[in-house]
Design an enzyme around this catalytic site. Structure first.
Site, PDB file in Angstrom:
ATOM      1  N   TYR A 157      -8.380  16.104  -5.452  1.00  0.00           N
ATOM      2  CA  TYR A 157      -7.567  15.310  -6.366  1.00  0.00           C
ATOM      3  C   TYR A 157      -6.549  16.210  -7.072  1.00  0.00           C
ATOM      4  O   TYR A 157      -5.352  15.913  -7.108  1.00  0.00           O
ATOM      5  CB  TYR A 157      -8.510  14.648  -7.367  1.00  0.00           C
ATOM      6  CG  TYR A 157      -7.870  13.855  -8.476  1.00  0.00           C
ATOM      7  CD1 TYR A 157      -7.289  12.616  -8.228  1.00  0.00           C
ATOM      8  CD2 TYR A 157      -7.890  14.333  -9.781  1.00  0.00           C
ATOM      9  CE1 TYR A 157      -6.725  11.874  -9.265  1.00  0.00           C
ATOM     10  CE2 TYR A 157      -7.338  13.592 -10.820  1.00  0.00           C
ATOM     11  CZ  TYR A 157      -6.754  12.362 -10.561  1.00  0.00           C
ATOM     12  OH  TYR A 157      -6.202  11.647 -11.575  1.00  0.00           O
TER      13      TYR A 157
ATOM     14  N   PHE B 205       2.017   5.924 -11.415  1.00  0.00           N
ATOM     15  CA  PHE B 205       0.618   6.131 -11.813  1.00  0.00           C
ATOM     16  C   PHE B 205      -0.342   5.663 -10.725  1.00  0.00           C
ATOM     17  O   PHE B 205      -1.552   5.616 -10.933  1.00  0.00           O
ATOM     18  CB  PHE B 205       0.334   5.398 -13.133  1.00  0.00           C
ATOM     19  CG  PHE B 205       0.657   6.228 -14.364  1.00  0.00           C
ATOM     20  CD1 PHE B 205       1.928   6.756 -14.548  1.00  0.00           C
ATOM     21  CD2 PHE B 205      -0.319   6.501 -15.328  1.00  0.00           C
ATOM     22  CE1 PHE B 205       2.224   7.522 -15.673  1.00  0.00           C
ATOM     23  CE2 PHE B 205      -0.034   7.269 -16.448  1.00  0.00           C
ATOM     24  CZ  PHE B 205       1.238   7.775 -16.630  1.00  0.00           C
TER      25      PHE B 205
ATOM     26  N   SER C  81      -2.398  15.549 -13.698  1.00  0.00           N
ATOM     27  CA  SER C  81      -3.724  15.544 -14.322  1.00  0.00           C
ATOM     28  C   SER C  81      -4.121  16.950 -14.750  1.00  0.00           C
ATOM     29  O   SER C  81      -3.648  17.956 -14.205  1.00  0.00           O
ATOM     30  CB  SER C  81      -4.743  15.013 -13.307  1.00  0.00           C
ATOM     31  OG  SER C  81      -6.049  15.333 -13.708  1.00  0.00           O
TER      32      SER C  81
ATOM     33  N   HIS D 136      -6.627  18.145 -13.883  1.00  0.00           N
ATOM     34  CA  HIS D 136      -7.330  18.716 -12.737  1.00  0.00           C
ATOM     35  C   HIS D 136      -6.394  19.516 -11.823  1.00  0.00           C
ATOM     36  O   HIS D 136      -6.854  20.202 -10.917  1.00  0.00           O
ATOM     37  CB  HIS D 136      -8.079  17.623 -12.002  1.00  0.00           C
ATOM     38  CG  HIS D 136      -9.076  16.960 -12.904  1.00  0.00           C
ATOM     39  ND1 HIS D 136     -10.153  17.629 -13.435  1.00  0.00           N
ATOM     40  CD2 HIS D 136      -9.132  15.709 -13.436  1.00  0.00           C
ATOM     41  CE1 HIS D 136     -10.833  16.827 -14.235  1.00  0.00           C
ATOM     42  NE2 HIS D 136     -10.238  15.649 -14.250  1.00  0.00           N
TER      43      HIS D 136
ATOM     44  N   SER E 227      -7.937  13.359 -20.710  1.00  0.00           N
ATOM     45  CA  SER E 227      -8.974  12.317 -20.611  1.00  0.00           C
ATOM     46  C   SER E 227      -8.503  11.078 -21.342  1.00  0.00           C
ATOM     47  O   SER E 227      -8.693  10.960 -22.549  1.00  0.00           O
ATOM     48  CB  SER E 227     -10.299  12.814 -21.218  1.00  0.00           C
ATOM     49  OG  SER E 227     -10.711  14.028 -20.625  1.00  0.00           O
TER      50      SER E 227
ATOM     51  N   ASP F  10       0.862  -1.173   0.000  1.00  0.00           N
ATOM     52  CA  ASP F  10       0.000   0.000   0.000  1.00  0.00           C
ATOM     53  C   ASP F  10       0.906   1.233   0.000  1.00  0.00           C
ATOM     54  O   ASP F  10       1.835   1.320   0.808  1.00  0.00           O
ATOM     55  CB  ASP F  10      -0.881  -0.026   1.257  1.00  0.00           C
ATOM     56  CG  ASP F  10      -1.980   1.025   1.185  1.00  0.00           C
ATOM     57  OD1 ASP F  10      -1.695   2.171   0.763  1.00  0.00           O
ATOM     58  OD2 ASP F  10      -3.121   0.693   1.549  1.00  0.00           O
TER      59      ASP F  10
END
Lengths: 269, 269, 269, 269, 269, 269
Positions: free
Chosen positions: B137, B72, B112, B114, B166, B52
């Site tokens: 995020y 990633f 990203s 975002h 995307s 993890d």
């Protein structure tokens, strides 16, 4: 009538927090002082909130009833990751969640020159230059600058992120001849940030009106901050005490100064 | 002879990780696949690392022997703060510490759109535009972009932060007509990032060669990425399925699209 | 199913209007052709609207039922002030009022290189360069660019202002080797402007993919216009017919070409 | 010896025109006052010219013998289209034709913040920012800015277009704390525009030296304008009378203030 | 009919000069080859001029009758000061004086990447970036760039200064994967510079269409140069022969490559 | 204790050199005055060095023992090529070689407005604008600006290149109302350049705090230069003596003033 009902000051027991506690008094009916230890000298217009920023519930609770937050708490210097994470990253998230949940209108955040410490002195960067942190401390400042941008764009909470350079009683070395921010100018900067009609999300550098200038703060001119102090009165003393610098050394080349020479804080454990 | 001895791919079981697993095979003798669950289909040149990202010790251990890391992993979408904190913020710190301690030369990070989702479509921002995250995020992406800059400037570890737009099997709405990144182009982008002679610290947008273009990626041209795909073959299908957009809606105005419409993830708990 | 219900084309009998009449047919159920004289060759999908742009009432009436307007009418060249005023300034105001009153979603306007004709060729200006008209004709283009910006910001009507360079059957002189816009590319440009998912208020240059390039149109890349023609096939013919230019002449130095040499149109009356 | 033989002031009976009439007296042997009504209080160095700007012949005639024109006439506020067209668009064309035909050397034009009223406060735009009018009034300002550029580039008539912010006896609301231009500073600005050795075609913002600054006027520093007044003396009064603003309201977000909230002037007829 | 009467090529016996001699033949009736030694293989359309660039009189004489000059002579590499001074600085002055005295219309000059060799690879500089030479050789290139600017602004002689990167038969190291300019592209670049309708004073980079791109040459797009070659066919060979580079080494960090590692040429005497 | 051991001033007998000789005395234990003729009035802290800058050996020798060089020698004006070459180009190379061989830490160089004299007044260029010399004199300034950049980037010698505008006892014409640099401000500028903690390689304009400002010197704010004088006290006298200027004349349009009107200096021989 003061502009704000109640201002929360985090880090209120710290070097700059102590100055702000005095200087911001006229701006609110009540000043709530936040720290990890009890305040023993509360004035009538003051109240205390004792908690650890790492405690989400307590931190959010401490923001209740505050229409402005002056967030100067968190790790005051380069620190091990766990400290940075708990005090500066998690702690600041808790503060912004408090602001969102309890409806604070504006947050003034103590960012730092170390958020952009790896930019060169002669580059005269503006407030929009890409981030270049010089430490984990600087990375945490970038985190809050990013977080506060989101809270403005999405949740409508205004923020001013003040990239404070060197706010000490007096300049301690030749670099501080240009990075010095007097305590009085620091208070003026926070005051301007709290009273400007609209700030949206603003990043501003924080330096006094020193003769040698290394940044372009014009993008924050809507704050109305006008420094009145300068490092000049201290120049002779500094130059007598400190030798000329090596122009090719990282600590001279970059805005962050000796932070650029620090090794990784977790290597010292 | 492959360029790298061993590449670690985090998030290797994910949508894009699965593509990279195949596409990057020629670049290293060994591909180490990282995920939270066992991989049952390892090829001879592959090995698995199950852990993890929130586990610092395990994560650092998993980077041993890797001269490149394709990171990633982490939360793949807007998520509650605790998830963002553990998977994306803490997890990425662990990865960079692994890179530093075990001497990885280069990290390719899945940032990203975002991270800059609140910039307007017509602004045609370049890679140096100030951060404007549209979600927690996105904030976590800014955090890693900042962290990796420090690890380059101070510790000499090269990074490429890929602001993927995307990347799906095909464009699902009218916005994706310009934000689409085909899987093949995504692999090409990572491959270019791994093989460019020098990347230092580079931020690059990740979009295919779509007809409608909304960003300026020229600042990353030293990666040598040349997209070959386009959303055009899917245009008719998308236009038939989706009505024209409202030009004043936030999801149309800003690069981040519908992420700008999301409420705070912790409000849903 | 076509994207639009009904497109109004003003100047439909003109050089470019005739091309658009054919080229835009697939984009709407009905094409309404506007001109000052009757159209005698209407196709089944076409209808005519005969009026003078200087007539406010008639112009507004002609926009009824149109969800898009392609406004190529008005003075096609440098003209006396009264003509510019009536056809281009007042006429365009009438068009925009029609759009506002009858709810058109998008207007595509034929602006011109002459809106920025006094910029130097080597300056490689982008779409945001300050206006520098080279004629009253150019001033009227700036007027509509400004007007349409207002109608977007305040009334939500999208516009694309196309600064068409030299759209003729073929390049007629050495300047047109870089300013040439083929008829087919002109149609592609209008088509892209009508079909891009969101245009807000966009200014775009209009030139073909000529070898010599003098402007930077990247700010309009969200239109998705990709020119396919070039002046190269005509180069030999032009160079044989036209002597080399004087590099210090205004008509060579500035984007506007020979418009910069024109005297005031009212002096000729 | 005064710099000019005769200065024509249009709008001389208006709020600012009355101030200029006094302030500019030392700059010319004769001041010609233009208005639509007779002036009853002419000083010995003054003469009157009574006409309507919409009358081309009369307006051109009124410019005869003037080597400088201070053009402050036209609609003083958002107005119906026909008023804007006649007074501001046609009227200004007549003034420039007068300047051209009668050889005026320089024109100082009262443009307005409303020429760029839809730019955001925090954008700190410079004088070269693209136009973004907030009203038909603003569109007419853009028209004259464009027209005057042509008359400089092609006909050699110098112009200064002054984008005056809020020139009133005192600041009336919180926005005017940054948009205030005192009458005395307004006169200084016009005086500087008339006396600077060379202005070519210059656009300049017009604000006093207020504490909060929202624009960058450095591109007009060759005018030599140095404001001496500030809104600070009025701050307490304004803040007591006006509540804090909503940071997300258009009238707060954009430079144009409440003009951004105005509906179309022709809808009120 | 060729564009030019007679083109003078200096350095015609050199590596690039030999290519130009062949490639430019169609552009002039006569090609005059300049060098320090006799040419033994003159074609019918060629003539020779043998002289030393340091000889002012001879150099000026050699430009007589030439309407274009392709100036590729001078020191081809970092050299002692006296060589740089005589061949590159004084020699180039002589060439420009020849152009001025004998009326050449256009000069194409072989500048070099070493004129801006100390800019960082990731900076993606444009042609307007400040000079940063990496050698005395580079300083001499800056000198001629400055000199030719004067001869355009004051004397009307057009110039194109080509900052050639690495023009060799094939890429010799990993840096040349992005700095490679094939001989054929080099000829195309000079040809475009000679045939563009107007060049004024233009600085252009000279690289082939390599995959990895490190500069922005868009400011020179009016030359119409379109490279057709690339370093890609040589990539495998280069990568096999040369190890990955150290990303922090000056020769990797800066555009100038190994020139940045050279010591002062006069120290070697 | 003075900052420097010994400062060499070249051109010490010249107009500005004489001022510097007095003004810089406090900055070094010894001031070495360089000129072509003997100095007859040496103060106790002064010493003389008599040589011609064109003499490499003598020039290098004269720099021995100097930790700073104030290089104001060389041709003081537009001059024939041979003079420019010997005094300004070769002479400055000798100075920099002296600095390199004898370990001077910093060089302050008298560049000139004529290094960028062909930029337009209204362009408000910053220190990074491309060079546009208006004379051979200006070209030689560009040469030294380039050379000194190399000596910083490669050899670590700091330089400040001061683009002095018009440093005379008082402004002599209307252009000098904005280009004036008082002698006292000139000394302050050199003093700031010598005492700033780090200069690296800096280009700075040199003008007093005149009302009309035509350049943006903010990129040199790290020098800490603050002009205190202005041309205002001389304005009335200048305006009375000199007629208004023609706004379209090159000497008015460009920063270089009447240098732009000079013919080639070698044509006068």
């Amino acid at each position: 009538m003061p502009l704000y009902e109640r201002i929360l000051i985090t880090g209120a027991a710290g070097r700059l927090g102590s100055e702000l506690r005095k200087g911001l008094a006229p701006l609110a009916k009540t000043i709530r002082l936040a720290g990890r230890q009890q305040f023993t000298d509360l004035a009538p217009h003051e109240e205390a909130a004792v908690f650890d920023l790492a405690d989400m519930e307590a931190t959010i609770a401490a923001t209740a009833g505050c229409d402005a937050i002056v967030h100067f708490g968190g790790a005051p210097n380069e620190s091990p990751w766990q400290t940075i994470l708990d005090s500066s990253i998690r702690g600041s998230y808790h503060i912004y969640e408090g602001a969102r949940k309890h409806g604070a209108r504006r947050v003034i955040y103590a960012s730092s020159v170390h958020a952009i410490g790896y930019h060169e002195v002669e580059a005269h960067i503006g407030i929009d230059a890409p981030v270049r942190p010089d430490s984990l401390y600087g990375v945490s400042k970038n985190f809050v600058e990013s977080l506060s941008r989101l809270y403005w764009d999405k949740f409508g909470i205004e923020s001013v992120c003040l990239r404070i350079f060197s706010s000490f009683p007096e300049p301690a070395d030749r670099r501080m001849l240009w990075s010095y921010l007097s305590f009085a100018d620091c208070v003026r900067l926070v005051e301007a940030s709290l009273t400007a009609p609209r700030v949206g999300h603003t990043i501003s550098f924080g330096v006094s009106d020193n003769k040698v200038k290394t940044i372009d703060n014009s993008g924050a001119n809507h704050l109305g901050f006008q420094p009145r102090d300068s490092s000049e009165p201290f120049r002779a003393k500094v130059e007598a005490a400190k030798p000329p610098v090596d122009p090719k050394a990282p600590s001279t080349k970059y805005l962050g100064g000796w932070f650029c020479d620090l090794s990784h804080p977790d290597d010292l454990k």
